[in-house]
Design a protein around this motif. Structure first.
Motif, PDB file in Angstrom:
ATOM      1  N   VAL A 174      16.048  -4.894  -2.073  1.00 46.21           N
ATOM      2  CA  VAL A 174      16.698  -5.815  -1.134  1.00 46.21           C
ATOM      3  C   VAL A 174      15.769  -6.103   0.043  1.00 46.21           C
ATOM      4  N   ILE A 175      15.129  -5.042   0.552  1.00 47.76           N
ATOM      5  CA  ILE A 175      14.178  -5.229   1.657  1.00 47.76           C
ATOM      6  C   ILE A 175      13.035  -6.133   1.225  1.00 47.76           C
ATOM      7  N   GLY A 176      12.532  -5.907   0.007  1.00 52.75           N
ATOM      8  CA  GLY A 176      11.453  -6.739  -0.506  1.00 52.75           C
ATOM      9  C   GLY A 176      11.873  -8.188  -0.660  1.00 52.75           C
ATOM     10  N   LEU A 177      13.092  -8.417  -1.153  1.00 51.76           N
ATOM     11  CA  LEU A 177      13.593  -9.781  -1.322  1.00 51.76           C
ATOM     12  C   LEU A 177      13.687 -10.504   0.017  1.00 51.76           C
ATOM     13  N   VAL A 178      14.303  -9.850   1.004  1.00 55.85           N
ATOM     14  CA  VAL A 178      14.438 -10.475   2.320  1.00 55.85           C
ATOM     15  C   VAL A 178      13.057 -10.704   2.934  1.00 55.85           C
ATOM     16  N   GLY A 179      12.159  -9.725   2.771  1.00 60.13           N
ATOM     17  CA  GLY A 179      10.802  -9.873   3.290  1.00 60.13           C
ATOM     18  C   GLY A 179      10.082 -11.049   2.665  1.00 60.13           C
ATOM     19  N   LEU A 180      10.254 -11.236   1.345  1.00 60.75           N
ATOM     20  CA  LEU A 180       9.612 -12.353   0.655  1.00 60.75           C
ATOM     21  C   LEU A 180      10.177 -13.701   1.125  1.00 60.75           C
ATOM     22  N   VAL A 181      11.499 -13.751   1.287  1.00 60.94           N
ATOM     23  CA  VAL A 181      12.116 -15.008   1.720  1.00 60.94           C
ATOM     24  C   VAL A 181      11.669 -15.364   3.133  1.00 60.94           C
ATOM     25  N   PHE A 193      -8.026 -10.205  -5.763  1.00 64.34           N
ATOM     26  CA  PHE A 193      -8.886  -9.099  -5.361  1.00 64.34           C
ATOM     27  C   PHE A 193      -8.410  -8.376  -4.100  1.00 64.34           C
ATOM     28  N   CYS A 194      -7.563  -9.030  -3.311  1.00 66.11           N
ATOM     29  CA  CYS A 194      -7.212  -8.438  -2.007  1.00 66.11           C
ATOM     30  C   CYS A 194      -5.768  -7.992  -1.885  1.00 66.11           C
ATOM     31  N   ILE A 195      -4.914  -8.320  -2.853  1.00 69.91           N
ATOM     32  CA  ILE A 195      -3.524  -7.869  -2.805  1.00 69.91           C
ATOM     33  C   ILE A 195      -3.379  -6.663  -3.720  1.00 69.91           C
ATOM     34  N   GLY A 196      -2.856  -5.583  -3.191  1.00 74.06           N
ATOM     35  CA  GLY A 196      -2.611  -4.417  -4.023  1.00 74.06           C
ATOM     36  C   GLY A 196      -2.857  -3.115  -3.293  1.00 74.06           C
ATOM     37  N   ALA A 235       4.825 -12.118   3.961  1.00 74.53           N
ATOM     38  CA  ALA A 235       5.789 -11.104   3.534  1.00 74.53           C
ATOM     39  C   ALA A 235       5.174  -9.708   3.530  1.00 74.53           C
ATOM     40  N   LEU A 236       3.849  -9.614   3.408  1.00 76.19           N
ATOM     41  CA  LEU A 236       3.190  -8.306   3.442  1.00 76.19           C
ATOM     42  C   LEU A 236       3.331  -7.655   4.815  1.00 76.19           C
ATOM     43  N   LEU A 237       3.579  -8.452   5.835  1.00 76.20           N
ATOM     44  CA  LEU A 237       3.865  -7.924   7.172  1.00 76.20           C
ATOM     45  C   LEU A 237       5.363  -7.831   7.435  1.00 76.20           C
ATOM     46  N   MET A 238       6.111  -8.821   6.950  1.00 65.60           N
ATOM     47  CA  MET A 238       7.544  -8.874   7.226  1.00 65.60           C
ATOM     48  C   MET A 238       8.306  -7.754   6.527  1.00 65.60           C
ATOM     49  N   ALA A 239       7.935  -7.415   5.292  1.00 67.46           N
ATOM     50  CA  ALA A 239       8.677  -6.395   4.548  1.00 67.46           C
ATOM     51  C   ALA A 239       8.608  -5.019   5.219  1.00 67.46           C
ATOM     52  N   PRO A 240       7.403  -4.510   5.583  1.00 67.97           N
ATOM     53  CA  PRO A 240       7.384  -3.210   6.279  1.00 67.97           C
ATOM     54  C   PRO A 240       8.024  -3.287   7.662  1.00 67.97           C
TER      55      PRO A 240
END
Length: 257
Positions: free
Chosen positions: A83-90, A133-136, A243-248
């Protein structure tokens, strides 16, 4: 521990070298392989990319956040990591569209294409390779380990994988793939150099829920890259980068409530 600049960045430099070599080999093969063989290579890379992304996305299941106000209750409320990931992605995707991240990254690719007289699918290759190359987790955790204690083992493994992927990408997209080394240097090298301050925030990054949620969200973006490589549809992966910043950040806010 006072490390030299080489000790902090050797993993990143090795990664840059393998991508450059992989790009060179891919360019050498590009004119020698029939189009159907290039298509098969891209399909294989796309399928493996989706598999890697799905494997990463599972990290969200381990990154639930407990509401502090109910932590002492008999049944504390836990917000699922998905759920956190979904909201972060949106939220991150909306911010990415507002900031026009996709267009700005594409514009950078177009500028490099014009500057260095690139041809063909230069920008598409640059964007796809930069994201792949940079996501992960290997990028984040490997860079922290490299910059903090000089351990480049994880980045060396990543460098080998990226080099192989660069062969496949360059054989299809061309030299634009090689220019992704600029993004690797800036992002991966930047994290390695900042590892000293990150260590106080992430003492054990491999199991930290904030890293796990970043890994899970990043995994879904990698799946998007794989879908784009297969030409199934067009996922605006770059627009999802915030989203990589918003989710955490969302995970942290929930934990404070």
């Amino acid at each position: 521990m006072d490390l030299s600049l080489w000790a902090k960045l050797n993993g990143t430099i090795i990664n840059v070298v393998t991508v450059a070599l992989g790009t060179g080999l891919g360019l050498a093969l590009r004119g020698r392989l029939p189009e159907r063989m290039q298509t098969v290579i891209m399909q294989a890379l796309g399928l493996v990319t989706i598999f890697i992304g799905l494997s990463m996305a599972g990290s969200m299941n381990k990154a639930g956040a407990t509401l502090q106000s109910t932590a002492q209750a008999s049944q504390p409320i836990v917000v699922d990591g998905v759920v956190i990931g979904l909201v972060g992605l949106v939220v991150g995707g909306l911010l990415g569209e507002w900031w026009q991240v996709e267009e700005r990254l594409a514009a950078l690719g177009d500028w490099l294409k014009a500057k260095f007289r690139g041809s063909g699918r230069f920008t598409e290759g640059f964007v796809a390779a930069s994201l792949l190359f940079c996501i992960g987790p290997m990028t984040l955790i490997g860079s922290i380990n490299n910059g903090l204690v000089g351990d480049a083992q994880l980045l060396i493994i990543k460098a080998a994988l990226d080099g192989l992927a660069a062969v496949a990408l360059a054989s299809s997209f061309g030299i634009g793939v090689g220019f992704s080394i600029l993004i690797i240097l800036i992002y991966q090298g930047g994290v390695a150099l900042a590892a000293g301050s990150l260590a106080t925030i992430l003492p054990n990054p491999a199991v930290d829920p904030r890293v796990l949620i970043i890994t899970g969200v990043g995994g879904l973006m990698v799946v998007g890259v794989g879908i784009n490589l297969l030409d199934l549809t067009k996922i605006r992966v770059a627009s999802l980068l915030p989203a990589l910043l918003m989710a955490p950040l969302l995970h942290w806010l929930i934990s404070l409530l």
